[in-house]
Design a protein around this motif. Structure first.
Motif, mmCIF file in Angstrom:
data_model
loop_
_atom_site.group_PDB
_atom_site.id
_atom_site.type_symbol
_atom_site.label_atom_id
_atom_site.label_comp_id
_atom_site.label_asym_id
_atom_site.label_seq_id
_atom_site.Cartn_x
_atom_site.Cartn_y
_atom_site.Cartn_z
ATOM 1 N N TYR A 160 41.756 37.259 41.798
ATOM 2 C CA TYR A 160 40.403 36.773 41.507
ATOM 3 C C TYR A 160 39.695 36.265 42.755
ATOM 4 N N SER A 215 45.266 45.115 40.805
ATOM 5 C CA SER A 215 44.309 44.450 39.897
ATOM 6 C C SER A 215 43.680 45.452 38.940
ATOM 7 N N ALA A 239 36.557 34.000 42.744
ATOM 8 C CA ALA A 239 36.984 32.607 42.631
ATOM 9 C C ALA A 239 36.665 31.785 43.864
#
Length: 476
Positions: free
Chosen positions: A269, A233, A273
């Motif tokens: 995420y 990421s 999220a």
């Protein structure tokens, strides 16, 4: 099929698909608004003439079956409609098989356009849109968890895109290796943006730092995409930030935006999220389709991967007519001098000997009027403006189409002048059209304050002699 899906990437899939849909929308609108003058029935490089000599197997396209300007317009606007529907989330409101069909429609339509677009569509971002658009078909929708294999294929695209661009630089111009390319690039790039003048005037040590950072981002960071999270990421986020820097510094159509979309698809995420939604079991037919596509991409990746390792590395090339797996790269060499073609017309029946009476056509994106600050157009693609940059590099690039362009200006062809920012002959066509080559350079801070001009230009030579309708167009 727990091994087959990665529910935590549901938001990454959603962000990626909406970004691709937005790029599709821009691409189809760009095609619809520009095609008549470029590749239409009376275009500079007409599609009917192209398909008459190029067989289906080399350029598969719906227009191989039949072409008309009305059909092309319908194709482009239909693609824009589907793209807008996907951007609005239509694929999430229908069953999985229907969502895949909806995603397949813009891919087929845009493939049909690119494969007859000739040099107007010969850019790496066209193939990139087709490659990622094809993979988007198999990402599924909100009814199933994202398939791991397609997520990895997206990272493979991003790796080739960035690593290929880094290698082509290191193998190309020496200024990339001695970190001086940005002394020139912001001034000589194809289509500067509103901030390019300011980027050019940054301190030279900072330019060297930019080049060094670019090498790290393109040659080292891509390998981190295949490492565990959160390292992958972080690598993807760094790539996205680098692309935003490039977006600010110039106009490169949707290349940078698609690269950002690919980078965002590699980000986990999960921490922000929350828990993923509940997904239905993955249908067997869908798993088989994804595995088959993965195997196909693996086979087709052989030549692009070999190209990465080749000392004669190609930039922006497709190895299959469907543009499924391509090779990318840009700016293997950097121009030190900017030359611009300035197109002019005169209403005088006999051109005056003192060069008075000539008035310049102004383009929307490319430099012309020295007092005009370049505008931001990307991700919209001004195809004629880009080809004019190539023409400035060498008349050979313009030989296939420039004579037809001059002829259309002499006719005040509405479709052609619509591609321009300013037509100095709105009421009746000019008697003659000519083109001259100038050297352009950015002004200094002092020159800008004193003159209000962003550019300084110097006449170099004639590019296209004065031409009128009743004489053959000049040949080069």
């Amino acid at each position: 099929m727990e091994w087959f899906t990665e529910p935590g990437y549901w938001l990454a899939r959603l962000v990626f698909q909406r970004a691709v849909a937005a790029v599709y929308l821009v691409a189809f609108v760009s095609a619809a608004l520009q095609f008549r003058a470029l590749i239409g029935e009376r275009g500079m490089l007409p599609v009917p003439r192209f398909v008459a000599r190029v067989p289906w197997r080399r350029a598969p396209s719906l227009f191989q079956l039949r072409y008309s300007d009305r059909l092309f317009a319908a194709t482009a606007w239909t693609g824009a409609l589907f793209a807008a529907a996907l951007l609005a989330g239509l694929d999430g409101l229908v069953p999985l098989w229907a969502a895949m069909l909806i995603w397949a429609v813009p891919w087929v339509l845009y493939l049909s356009i690119v494969n007859v677009g000739q040099l107007w569509y010969g850019f790496g971002w066209e193939s990139l849109l087709l490659e990622v658009g094809f993979l988007a078909v198999f990402l599924g929708n909100g009814s199933v968890a994202p398939p791991v294999l397609v997520l990895w294929l997206l990272r493979w695209v991003l790796f080739r895109l960035e690593f290929g661009a880094g290698l082509i630089k290191m193998r190309g111009d020496a200024c990339w290796r001695d970190l001086t390319c940005l002394y020139f690039h912001h001034e000589t790039q194809p289509m500067p943006g509103p901030l390019s003048w300011f980027f050019h005037h940054l301190p030279r040590p900072l330019h060297r730092m930019e080049v060094a950072a670019n090498h790290v981002t393109q040659l080292a960071v891509p390998f981190l995409l295949f490492t565990p999270q959160p390292v992958a990421s972080g690598a993807a986020a760094l790539m996205a930030l680098t692309q935003l820097w490039l977006i600010l510094s110039g106009n490169f159509s949707w290349l940078n935006w698609l690269t950002v979309a690919l980078a965002l698809s590699a980000i986990d995420y999960g921490p922000v999220a929350g828990a993923p939604p509940a997904f239905a079991d993955t249908p067997l037919w869908y798993a088989i389709a994804v595995c088959a596509v993965t195997a196909l991409v693996a086979v087709l990746s052989y030549r692009p991967a070999r190209n990465l390792l080749s000392r004669r590395q190609l930039m922006n090339s497709s190895f299959d007519p469907l543009h499924l797996v391509n090779t990318y790269g840009a700016f293997g060499s950097i121009g030190r001098v900017r030359t611009e073609v300035v197109v002019e017309g005169t209403a005088e029946a006999v051109p005056l000997p003192d060069d008075s009476g000539w008035h310049a056509y102004e383009f929307k994106g490319k430099p012309g009027d020295v007092r005009r600050l370049p505008r931001q157009f990307a991700p919209y693609h001004l195809r004629l403006d880009w080809q004019m940059w190539f023409a400035g590099l060498s008349p050979a690039y313009a030989r296939p189409w420039f004579g037809a362009f001059a002829e259309r200006l002499l006719e005040n062809d509405p479709d052609t002048v619509r591609l321009l920012r300013h037509n100095p002959f709105p009421d009746q066509p000019p008697a003659y059209v000519r083109a001259r080559l100038y050297r352009y350079r950015y002004t200094t801070w002092r020159e800008l304050r004193e003159t209000g001009a962003w550019w300084h230009r110097t006449y170099v030579r004639e590019f296209w002699p004065p031409t009128r309708l009743d004489t053959p167009a000049a040949r080069r």
